[in-house]
Motif scaffolding. Structure first.
Motif, PDB file in Angstrom:
ATOM      1  N   ASN A 175       0.863  -1.181   0.000  1.00  0.00           N
ATOM      2  CA  ASN A 175       0.000   0.000   0.000  1.00  0.00           C
ATOM      3  C   ASN A 175       0.902   1.235   0.000  1.00  0.00           C
ATOM      4  O   ASN A 175       1.121   1.870   1.021  1.00  0.00           O
ATOM      5  N   ARG A 193      -1.556   6.718  -6.305  1.00  0.00           N
ATOM      6  CA  ARG A 193      -2.925   6.571  -5.813  1.00  0.00           C
ATOM      7  C   ARG A 193      -3.522   5.237  -6.265  1.00  0.00           C
ATOM      8  O   ARG A 193      -4.168   4.521  -5.498  1.00  0.00           O
ATOM      9  N   GLU A 194      -3.288   4.884  -7.548  1.00  0.00           N
ATOM     10  CA  GLU A 194      -3.880   3.660  -8.107  1.00  0.00           C
ATOM     11  C   GLU A 194      -3.368   2.424  -7.359  1.00  0.00           C
ATOM     12  O   GLU A 194      -4.111   1.464  -7.152  1.00  0.00           O
ATOM     13  N   ASP A 239      -4.924   2.363  -3.943  1.00  0.00           N
ATOM     14  CA  ASP A 239      -6.329   1.944  -4.064  1.00  0.00           C
ATOM     15  C   ASP A 239      -6.420   0.422  -4.224  1.00  0.00           C
ATOM     16  O   ASP A 239      -7.280  -0.230  -3.639  1.00  0.00           O
ATOM     17  N   THR A 281      -7.989  -1.863  -1.369  1.00  0.00           N
ATOM     18  CA  THR A 281      -9.175  -2.687  -1.619  1.00  0.00           C
ATOM     19  C   THR A 281      -8.965  -4.102  -1.075  1.00  0.00           C
ATOM     20  O   THR A 281      -9.833  -4.671  -0.408  1.00  0.00           O
TER      21      THR A 281
END
Ligand SMILES: [Fe+2]
Ligand SMILES: [Fe+2]
Lengths: 82, 247
Positions: free
Chosen positions: B125, B129-130, B133, B137
């Motif tokens: 993590n 940003r991707e 994300d 998730t």
């Protein structure tokens, strides 16, 4: 070499992203000048559609379709989990 | 004794309707419930969900499912879930259900799960940003699956996911795609509860058997792996034997 990898990647993505195919479980192997498709699908129609789409898109390449249809018979055995 | 039938990755559309039915008609003689580990449809459309419900609904035993990535392809997972629920099928997503079977409580907690990879070769993590994300998730789903598993009160607890919780049941898949096939966080969630069995699908070329680091048996029930309409697993065999003597 790059061309070969591109071809396999292109076929793989077509198999997944083509609306009439949507298969992620098909293997693509190049043997000499032949591309061999493997794996299993849920119906004969799906296998035939894959062969039709791939040969239509890459007419200059020899394609061998070794895709099988997954059997759907009832099981005869139970596995005990412990 | 509880007998669970399980399969995943049936990818139903019009062309598949009828193929499973003969084996499904025999299912109530062989098992007490049917669990399906996602990829119920090809593209996740409500029409395909209706085909799935026609094929796998209306059985004499409860049917419990999770969705798979294919069931998200049309961004209509909510409508798909409604079609299935209307057909009497229980759809789990970071949630649980309890079935009363032969005087036992069978608890099932399920989630689609997500990718990310396994110990020593997993995504972090961190960074774009991707990427955050993506891994966020994964973490969120695994955390909520763990909560669902720990919240169930039952005699036998089963975890049902689409993505794999361990790498062992991926053997046969290219190593390069392991991070897209499952994540270790699901295994940790399964180990955080007294899980008796973990079922998953998604890895069509994987292997059937594995175990979590905590020792929970894992079974990849993807249809091309088990090569029959469903597998049957038996739980609580010893408990039943001991209870045959009236208290
Ligand atoms: Fe699948
Ligand atoms: Fe999948």
């Amino acid at each position: 070499m790059t061309v070969q990898f591109d071809l396999e990647a292109e076929i793989q993505r077509l198999l997944t992203e083509h609306d009439r195919i949507a298969e992620q479980g098909i293997t693509v192997h190049r043997r000499e000048n032949v591309v061999v498709l493997g794996g299993e699908v849920e119906s004969a129609e799906r296998r035939d559609e894959i062969c039709r789409q791939i040969t239509g898109r890459f007419p200059e390449i020899e394609i061998t379709c070794d895709i099988g249809i997954t059997r759907a018979q009832a099981p005869s055995e139970v596995e005990e989990i412990s | 004794m509880i007998r669970i039938a399980a399969v995943g990755d049936v990818h139903v559309d019009k062309d598949v309707v009828g193929r499973y039915r003969p084996a499904l008609e025999q299912l109530p003689d062989r098992a007490d419930a049917l669990l399906i580990a996602g990829d119920l449809t090809r593209h996740g459309t409500p029409d395909e969900a209706k085909c799935f419900a026609t094929e796998f609904g209306g059985l004499a035993v409860p049917v419990v499912v999770v969705l798979g990535n294919h069931d998200h392809q049309s961004d209509q997972q909510q409508q798909v879930t409604e079609v299935l629920t209307d057909a009497g099928i229980t759809v789990l997503e970071c949630s649980s259900t309890v079935l009363e079977i032969n005087g036992h409580r069978l608890g099932i907690a399920g989630a689609k799960g997500f990718g990310g990879g396994f110990a020593g070769a997993c995504a972090s993590n961190f960074g774009e940003r991707e990427m955050k994300d993506f891994v966020g998730t994964t973490e969120d789903i695994a955390d909520r699956l763990g909560e669902s598993l720990r919240s169930v009160r039952c005699d036998a607890l089963v975890a049902l996911t689409h993505y794999a919780p361990v790498p062992e049941t991926l053997a046969g898949e290219p190593l390069e795609i392991y991070p897209f096939l499952g994540c270790y966080q699901l295994g940790n969630a399964i180990d955080s509860a007294p899980t008796a069995l973990a079922l998953h699908g998604h890895a069509h070329h994987g292997s059937e058997r594995g175990r979590t680091p905590g020792g929970v048996p894992v079974r990849n029930v993807a249809h091309p792996v088990i090569k029959q309409a469903y597998n049957v697993y038996q739980l609580l065999s010893e408990t039943v034997d001991s209870q045959l003597v009236p208290a």
